[in-house]
Design a protein around this motif. Structure first.
Motif, PDB file in Angstrom:
ATOM      1  N   MET A  31     -15.764 -19.431  -0.224  1.00  0.00           N
ATOM      2  CA  MET A  31     -16.340 -18.986  -1.258  1.00  0.00           C
ATOM      3  C   MET A  31     -17.447 -20.068  -1.832  1.00  0.00           C
ATOM      4  N   LYS A  32     -17.683 -21.071  -1.285  1.00  0.00           N
ATOM      5  CA  LYS A  32     -18.511 -22.139  -1.753  1.00  0.00           C
ATOM      6  C   LYS A  32     -20.287 -21.679  -2.012  1.00  0.00           C
ATOM      7  N   GLY A  33     -20.552 -21.613  -3.052  1.00  0.00           N
ATOM      8  CA  GLY A  33     -21.902 -21.273  -3.588  1.00  0.00           C
ATOM      9  C   GLY A  33     -21.884 -19.885  -4.360  1.00  0.00           C
ATOM     10  N   VAL A  34     -20.668 -19.244  -4.249  1.00  0.00           N
ATOM     11  CA  VAL A  34     -20.552 -18.058  -5.047  1.00  0.00           C
ATOM     12  C   VAL A  34     -20.117 -18.007  -6.177  1.00  0.00           C
ATOM     13  N   ALA A  35     -20.700 -17.454  -7.449  1.00  0.00           N
ATOM     14  CA  ALA A  35     -20.503 -17.629  -8.718  1.00  0.00           C
ATOM     15  C   ALA A  35     -18.609 -17.302  -9.066  1.00  0.00           C
ATOM     16  N   GLN A  36     -18.346 -17.927 -10.026  1.00  0.00           N
ATOM     17  CA  GLN A  36     -16.607 -17.993 -10.179  1.00  0.00           C
ATOM     18  C   GLN A  36     -16.279 -16.421 -10.511  1.00  0.00           C
ATOM     19  N   LYS A  37     -17.068 -15.654 -11.067  1.00  0.00           N
ATOM     20  CA  LYS A  37     -16.946 -14.401 -11.620  1.00  0.00           C
ATOM     21  C   LYS A  37     -16.920 -13.674 -10.530  1.00  0.00           C
ATOM     22  N   ARG A  38     -17.972 -13.691  -9.649  1.00  0.00           N
ATOM     23  CA  ARG A  38     -18.158 -13.013  -8.385  1.00  0.00           C
ATOM     24  C   ARG A  38     -16.951 -13.240  -7.321  1.00  0.00           C
ATOM     25  N   GLN A  39     -16.422 -14.269  -7.371  1.00  0.00           N
ATOM     26  CA  GLN A  39     -15.114 -14.830  -6.711  1.00  0.00           C
ATOM     27  C   GLN A  39     -14.269 -13.968  -6.888  1.00  0.00           C
ATOM     28  N   TYR A  40     -13.860 -13.858  -8.266  1.00  0.00           N
ATOM     29  CA  TYR A  40     -12.608 -12.918  -8.691  1.00  0.00           C
ATOM     30  C   TYR A  40     -12.812 -11.512  -8.069  1.00  0.00           C
ATOM     31  N   GLN A  41     -14.117 -10.746  -8.446  1.00  0.00           N
ATOM     32  CA  GLN A  41     -14.372  -9.538  -7.780  1.00  0.00           C
ATOM     33  C   GLN A  41     -14.331  -9.353  -6.295  1.00  0.00           C
ATOM     34  N   ILE A  42     -14.450 -10.423  -5.605  1.00  0.00           N
ATOM     35  CA  ILE A  42     -14.187 -10.445  -4.002  1.00  0.00           C
ATOM     36  C   ILE A  42     -12.927 -10.558  -3.834  1.00  0.00           C
ATOM     37  N   VAL A  43     -11.894 -11.444  -4.270  1.00  0.00           N
ATOM     38  CA  VAL A  43     -10.729 -11.386  -4.007  1.00  0.00           C
ATOM     39  C   VAL A  43      -9.924 -10.028  -4.469  1.00  0.00           C
ATOM     40  N   ILE A  44     -10.364  -9.358  -5.533  1.00  0.00           N
ATOM     41  CA  ILE A  44      -9.777  -8.233  -5.870  1.00  0.00           C
ATOM     42  C   ILE A  44     -10.218  -7.072  -5.225  1.00  0.00           C
ATOM     43  N   ARG A  45     -11.375  -7.076  -4.558  1.00  0.00           N
ATOM     44  CA  ARG A  45     -11.884  -6.064  -3.442  1.00  0.00           C
ATOM     45  C   ARG A  45     -11.301  -5.947  -2.168  1.00  0.00           C
ATOM     46  N   ASP A  46     -11.344  -7.486  -1.609  1.00  0.00           N
ATOM     47  CA  ASP A  46     -10.646  -7.440  -0.335  1.00  0.00           C
ATOM     48  C   ASP A  46      -9.080  -7.624  -0.268  1.00  0.00           C
ATOM     49  N   GLY A  47      -8.758  -7.963  -1.527  1.00  0.00           N
ATOM     50  CA  GLY A  47      -7.178  -7.862  -1.729  1.00  0.00           C
ATOM     51  C   GLY A  47      -6.671  -6.311  -1.657  1.00  0.00           C
ATOM     52  N   LEU A  48      -7.480  -5.441  -2.428  1.00  0.00           N
ATOM     53  CA  LEU A  48      -7.121  -4.220  -2.016  1.00  0.00           C
ATOM     54  C   LEU A  48      -7.270  -3.349  -0.533  1.00  0.00           C
ATOM     55  N   ILE A  49      -8.328  -3.958   0.005  1.00  0.00           N
ATOM     56  CA  ILE A  49      -8.318  -3.486   1.521  1.00  0.00           C
ATOM     57  C   ILE A  49      -7.359  -4.057   2.135  1.00  0.00           C
ATOM     58  N   GLY A  50      -6.880  -5.270   2.146  1.00  0.00           N
ATOM     59  CA  GLY A  50      -5.617  -5.914   2.660  1.00  0.00           C
ATOM     60  C   GLY A  50      -4.409  -4.948   2.436  1.00  0.00           C
ATOM     61  N   LEU A  51      -4.203  -4.555   0.978  1.00  0.00           N
ATOM     62  CA  LEU A  51      -3.073  -3.903   0.704  1.00  0.00           C
ATOM     63  C   LEU A  51      -3.136  -2.458   1.442  1.00  0.00           C
ATOM     64  N   LEU A  52      -4.318  -1.806   1.586  1.00  0.00           N
ATOM     65  CA  LEU A  52      -4.181  -0.605   2.463  1.00  0.00           C
ATOM     66  C   LEU A  52      -3.742  -0.789   3.612  1.00  0.00           C
ATOM     67  N   ILE A  53      -4.332  -1.899   4.230  1.00  0.00           N
ATOM     68  CA  ILE A  53      -3.796  -2.100   5.792  1.00  0.00           C
ATOM     69  C   ILE A  53      -2.342  -2.329   5.847  1.00  0.00           C
ATOM     70  N   LEU A  54      -1.612  -3.159   4.766  1.00  0.00           N
ATOM     71  CA  LEU A  54      -0.072  -3.409   4.913  1.00  0.00           C
ATOM     72  C   LEU A  54       0.498  -2.183   4.684  1.00  0.00           C
ATOM     73  N   VAL A  55       0.303  -1.157   3.629  1.00  0.00           N
ATOM     74  CA  VAL A  55       0.713  -0.125   3.066  1.00  0.00           C
ATOM     75  C   VAL A  55       0.657   0.858   4.603  1.00  0.00           C
ATOM     76  N   ALA A  56      -0.338   0.892   5.229  1.00  0.00           N
ATOM     77  CA  ALA A  56      -0.697   2.109   6.404  1.00  0.00           C
ATOM     78  C   ALA A  56       0.358   1.409   7.575  1.00  0.00           C
TER      79      ALA A  56
END
Length: 203
Positions: A31-56
């Motif tokens: 995440m180096k060089g990525v704005a902190q607000k954008r970091q939160y958005q990335i974690v949530i977005r990729d977190g939801l994708i990870g959750l979909l994989i786990l539930v599948a």
């Protein structure tokens, strides 16, 4: 971990395997060089994708195991061995593979896979599905709880890094490794005991 299912025990097991504290240094690096607000958005977005994989894997993992004709005992023993190795790596971490100076915004990798839905987490989920086929709803609660805690920890990575420093994060990871080590041994014991009982019954 006993033969009786516990939502709390399953949640802790998934949390230890995901190891969010151990992933903080890697996350900060990518995440180096990525704005902190954008970091939160990335974690949530990729977190939801990870959750979909786990539930599948939770709902279709049993069918996957049936195709491979795997028995509960073999899954339990193999899962115990895998978790044992993971725990040893958490207790005695390697310095290799921690450097990443790329400033490219991550997508799916490495947050969705392998941080949240890595091979070890998916393998553990398959073990739990095979061991407790009647507890899918409870397993879903455990997965959601472990995932939620992990995503919050990853989202708070910059703050936790400032508060705990490198040594504090390393201490937490080793503590989680010790607990996971004990749970892996218990899983091995359960698998061997069940296999021995089954063999004696057949004889």
């Amino acid at each position: 971990m006993t033969n009786e299912f516990s939502i709390l025990s399953a949640t802790l097991l998934f949390l230890f395997v995901i190891d969010p504290f151990g992933n903080i240094p890697i996350l900060l690096s990518v995440m180096k060089g990525v704005a902190q607000k954008r970091q939160y958005q990335i974690v949530i977005r990729d977190g939801l994708i990870g959750l979909l994989i786990l539930v599948a894997f939770l709902f279709f993992g049993a069918e996957f195991l049936k195709v491979l004709h795997l028995e509960t005992e073999s899954i339990s023993i193999a899962g115990g061995v895998v978790l044992f190795v993971i725990a040893l790596k958490m207790i005695f971490p390697s310095a290799l593979g921690q450097e990443n100076t790329n400033a490219v915004e991550p997508f799916i990798v490495p947050i969705s896979i392998p941080m949240l839905a890595g091979t070890s987490t998916l393998a553990t989920l398959l073990v739990m599905v095979k061991s407790f086929p009647e507890e899918q709803n409870a397993l879903l609660i455990s997965v959601l709880a472990a995932w939620g805690i992990s995503v919050v920890i990853l989202a708070m990575a910059p703050l936790l890094n400032r508060l705990l420093k490198e040594k504090g994060l390393a201490a937490l990871e080793r503590l989680m490794g010790m607990l996971l080590l004990m749970m892996s041994v218990q899983m091995l014991v359960n698998g061997v005991r069940s296999l021995t009982t089954h063999t004696v019954a057949v004889l």
